[in-house]
Design a protein around this motif. Structure first.
Motif, PDB file in Angstrom:
ATOM      1  N   ASP A  14       0.819  -1.222   0.000  1.00  0.00           N
ATOM      2  CA  ASP A  14       0.000   0.000   0.000  1.00  0.00           C
ATOM      3  C   ASP A  14       0.849   1.267   0.000  1.00  0.00           C
ATOM      4  O   ASP A  14       0.314   2.364   0.041  1.00  0.00           O
ATOM      5  N   SER A  15       2.186   1.140  -0.057  1.00  0.00           N
ATOM      6  CA  SER A  15       3.035   2.321  -0.202  1.00  0.00           C
ATOM      7  C   SER A  15       2.779   2.972  -1.554  1.00  0.00           C
ATOM      8  O   SER A  15       2.352   2.321  -2.501  1.00  0.00           O
ATOM      9  N   ALA A  16       3.071   4.248  -1.638  1.00  0.00           N
ATOM     10  CA  ALA A  16       2.935   4.984  -2.896  1.00  0.00           C
ATOM     11  C   ALA A  16       4.142   4.714  -3.796  1.00  0.00           C
ATOM     12  O   ALA A  16       5.242   4.415  -3.319  1.00  0.00           O
ATOM     13  N   VAL A  56       0.842  -3.225  -4.672  1.00  0.00           N
ATOM     14  CA  VAL A  56       0.037  -4.425  -4.446  1.00  0.00           C
ATOM     15  C   VAL A  56       0.846  -5.715  -4.545  1.00  0.00           C
ATOM     16  O   VAL A  56       0.471  -6.719  -3.951  1.00  0.00           O
ATOM     17  N   GLU A  57       1.934  -5.704  -5.315  1.00  0.00           N
ATOM     18  CA  GLU A  57       2.765  -6.901  -5.392  1.00  0.00           C
ATOM     19  C   GLU A  57       4.164  -6.552  -5.870  1.00  0.00           C
ATOM     20  O   GLU A  57       4.381  -5.514  -6.493  1.00  0.00           O
ATOM     21  N   VAL A  58       5.083  -7.475  -5.557  1.00  0.00           N
ATOM     22  CA  VAL A  58       6.477  -7.303  -5.939  1.00  0.00           C
ATOM     23  C   VAL A  58       7.001  -8.659  -6.402  1.00  0.00           C
ATOM     24  O   VAL A  58       6.827  -9.660  -5.709  1.00  0.00           O
ATOM     25  N   ASN A  90      -2.365 -24.624  -6.720  1.00  0.00           N
ATOM     26  CA  ASN A  90      -1.769 -24.405  -8.034  1.00  0.00           C
ATOM     27  C   ASN A  90      -2.751 -23.635  -8.889  1.00  0.00           C
ATOM     28  O   ASN A  90      -3.921 -23.990  -8.977  1.00  0.00           O
ATOM     29  N   LYS A  91      -2.274 -22.572  -9.521  1.00  0.00           N
ATOM     30  CA  LYS A  91      -3.081 -21.771 -10.430  1.00  0.00           C
ATOM     31  C   LYS A  91      -2.296 -21.539 -11.698  1.00  0.00           C
ATOM     32  O   LYS A  91      -1.353 -20.773 -11.714  1.00  0.00           O
ATOM     33  N   PHE A  92      -2.685 -22.250 -12.753  1.00  0.00           N
ATOM     34  CA  PHE A  92      -2.053 -22.115 -14.070  1.00  0.00           C
ATOM     35  C   PHE A  92      -0.535 -22.263 -14.022  1.00  0.00           C
ATOM     36  O   PHE A  92       0.205 -21.499 -14.631  1.00  0.00           O
ATOM     37  N   GLY A  93      -0.064 -23.241 -13.244  1.00  0.00           N
ATOM     38  CA  GLY A  93       1.363 -23.516 -13.148  1.00  0.00           C
ATOM     39  C   GLY A  93       2.078 -22.755 -12.050  1.00  0.00           C
ATOM     40  O   GLY A  93       3.236 -23.036 -11.761  1.00  0.00           O
ATOM     41  N   PHE A  94       1.410 -21.801 -11.433  1.00  0.00           N
ATOM     42  CA  PHE A  94       1.980 -21.074 -10.302  1.00  0.00           C
ATOM     43  C   PHE A  94       1.568 -21.762  -9.010  1.00  0.00           C
ATOM     44  O   PHE A  94       0.402 -22.121  -8.845  1.00  0.00           O
ATOM     45  N   LEU A  95       2.506 -21.932  -8.100  1.00  0.00           N
ATOM     46  CA  LEU A  95       2.174 -22.395  -6.763  1.00  0.00           C
ATOM     47  C   LEU A  95       1.947 -21.164  -5.911  1.00  0.00           C
ATOM     48  O   LEU A  95       2.775 -20.243  -5.896  1.00  0.00           O
ATOM     49  N   VAL A  96       0.817 -21.133  -5.209  1.00  0.00           N
ATOM     50  CA  VAL A  96       0.426 -19.975  -4.410  1.00  0.00           C
ATOM     51  C   VAL A  96       0.362 -20.402  -2.952  1.00  0.00           C
ATOM     52  O   VAL A  96      -0.327 -21.372  -2.603  1.00  0.00           O
ATOM     53  N   SER A  97       1.068 -19.686  -2.102  1.00  0.00           N
ATOM     54  CA  SER A  97       1.128 -19.996  -0.678  1.00  0.00           C
ATOM     55  C   SER A  97       0.358 -18.950   0.124  1.00  0.00           C
ATOM     56  O   SER A  97       0.851 -17.827   0.310  1.00  0.00           O
ATOM     57  N   PRO A  98      -0.833 -19.303   0.606  1.00  0.00           N
ATOM     58  CA  PRO A  98      -1.569 -18.358   1.460  1.00  0.00           C
ATOM     59  C   PRO A  98      -0.823 -18.037   2.755  1.00  0.00           C
ATOM     60  O   PRO A  98      -0.875 -16.904   3.230  1.00  0.00           O
ATOM     61  N   PHE A 115       2.688 -10.618  -2.407  1.00  0.00           N
ATOM     62  CA  PHE A 115       1.506  -9.769  -2.571  1.00  0.00           C
ATOM     63  C   PHE A 115       0.875  -9.435  -1.234  1.00  0.00           C
ATOM     64  O   PHE A 115       1.100 -10.106  -0.231  1.00  0.00           O
ATOM     65  N   ARG A 116       0.056  -8.376  -1.270  1.00  0.00           N
ATOM     66  CA  ARG A 116      -0.678  -7.999  -0.062  1.00  0.00           C
ATOM     67  C   ARG A 116      -1.863  -8.949   0.097  1.00  0.00           C
ATOM     68  O   ARG A 116      -2.170  -9.752  -0.787  1.00  0.00           O
ATOM     69  N   GLU A 117      -2.539  -8.868   1.217  1.00  0.00           N
ATOM     70  CA  GLU A 117      -3.582  -9.846   1.543  1.00  0.00           C
ATOM     71  C   GLU A 117      -4.695  -9.919   0.512  1.00  0.00           C
ATOM     72  O   GLU A 117      -5.154 -11.007   0.159  1.00  0.00           O
ATOM     73  N   SER A 118      -5.116  -8.798  -0.031  1.00  0.00           N
ATOM     74  CA  SER A 118      -6.187  -8.823  -1.032  1.00  0.00           C
ATOM     75  C   SER A 118      -5.732  -9.531  -2.312  1.00  0.00           C
ATOM     76  O   SER A 118      -6.560 -10.022  -3.083  1.00  0.00           O
ATOM     77  N   GLY A 119      -4.444  -9.640  -2.525  1.00  0.00           N
ATOM     78  CA  GLY A 119      -3.922 -10.332  -3.687  1.00  0.00           C
ATOM     79  C   GLY A 119      -4.190 -11.826  -3.661  1.00  0.00           C
ATOM     80  O   GLY A 119      -4.268 -12.475  -4.707  1.00  0.00           O
ATOM     81  N   LEU A 120      -4.364 -12.385  -2.470  1.00  0.00           N
ATOM     82  CA  LEU A 120      -4.664 -13.807  -2.366  1.00  0.00           C
ATOM     83  C   LEU A 120      -5.987 -14.123  -3.055  1.00  0.00           C
ATOM     84  O   LEU A 120      -6.088 -15.099  -3.798  1.00  0.00           O
ATOM     85  N   GLU A 121      -7.002 -13.297  -2.861  1.00  0.00           N
ATOM     86  CA  GLU A 121      -8.281 -13.515  -3.529  1.00  0.00           C
ATOM     87  C   GLU A 121      -8.145 -13.353  -5.036  1.00  0.00           C
ATOM     88  O   GLU A 121      -8.785 -14.066  -5.797  1.00  0.00           O
ATOM     89  N   ASP A 122      -7.307 -12.433  -5.455  1.00  0.00           N
ATOM     90  CA  ASP A 122      -7.052 -12.274  -6.894  1.00  0.00           C
ATOM     91  C   ASP A 122      -6.497 -13.577  -7.472  1.00  0.00           C
ATOM     92  O   ASP A 122      -6.907 -14.020  -8.537  1.00  0.00           O
ATOM     93  N   TRP A 123      -5.541 -14.201  -6.771  1.00  0.00           N
ATOM     94  CA  TRP A 123      -4.968 -15.465  -7.226  1.00  0.00           C
ATOM     95  C   TRP A 123      -6.030 -16.561  -7.247  1.00  0.00           C
ATOM     96  O   TRP A 123      -6.085 -17.364  -8.164  1.00  0.00           O
ATOM     97  N   ARG A 124      -6.884 -16.600  -6.235  1.00  0.00           N
ATOM     98  CA  ARG A 124      -7.932 -17.626  -6.196  1.00  0.00           C
ATOM     99  C   ARG A 124      -8.934 -17.459  -7.340  1.00  0.00           C
ATOM    100  O   ARG A 124      -9.465 -18.431  -7.845  1.00  0.00           O
TER     101      ARG A 124
END
Length: 126
Positions: A14-16, A56-58, A90-98, A115-124
């Motif tokens: 959330d930094s600018a 939102v992500e790095v 797994n999402k399209f070959g990416f492993l996602v760790s909540p 990613f920030r917390e809201s990014g987890l829902e984006d991945w889902r």
């Protein structure tokens, strides 16, 4: 340095955009990715911002990273996360760790996206 859902490289999510530039200087390049996020590309790291200008992500090129009290080599990351995070998916070959707030493609060494917390829902919801 990564604090799940909180910060990466001591830059809070959330930094600018201006805060990242102040910390790391001018990026090598800028642009907008395929999902509309503004990117600051520093070669070994890419900082992405939503339209409001908040981080939102790095994505960082890392051969190893610290998770909890362990240092994990990229080549061991999949096995480590499978043991430590019961929610991994797994999402399209990416492993996602909540648990750790990160995603990576084991076939694209050594790039890891945090990613920030809201990014987890984006991945889902991809």
């Amino acid at each position: 340095m990564h604090r799940p859902y909180k910060s990466i490289n001591e830059i809070p999510f959330d930094s600018a955009e201006s805060e990242v530039i102040e910390r790391f200087g001018p990026p090598d390049s800028t642009g907008v990715n395929s999902i509309g996020l503004q990117e600051l590309d520093y070669g070994e790291s890419i900082y992405r911002f939503e339209s409001s200008g908040k981080l939102v992500e790095v994505t960082v090129n890392l051969e190893k990273l610290a998770l909890d009290s362990d240092v994990v080599q990229f080549c061991d990351l999949e096995g480590y996360l499978t043991k430590k995070d019961v929610g991994i998916f797994n999402k399209f070959g990416f492993l996602v760790s909540p648990k750790f707030g990160l995603a990576f493609d084991p076939d694209h060494k050594h790039w890891i996206t945090f990613f920030r917390e809201s990014g987890l829902e984006d991945w889902r919801n991809i």
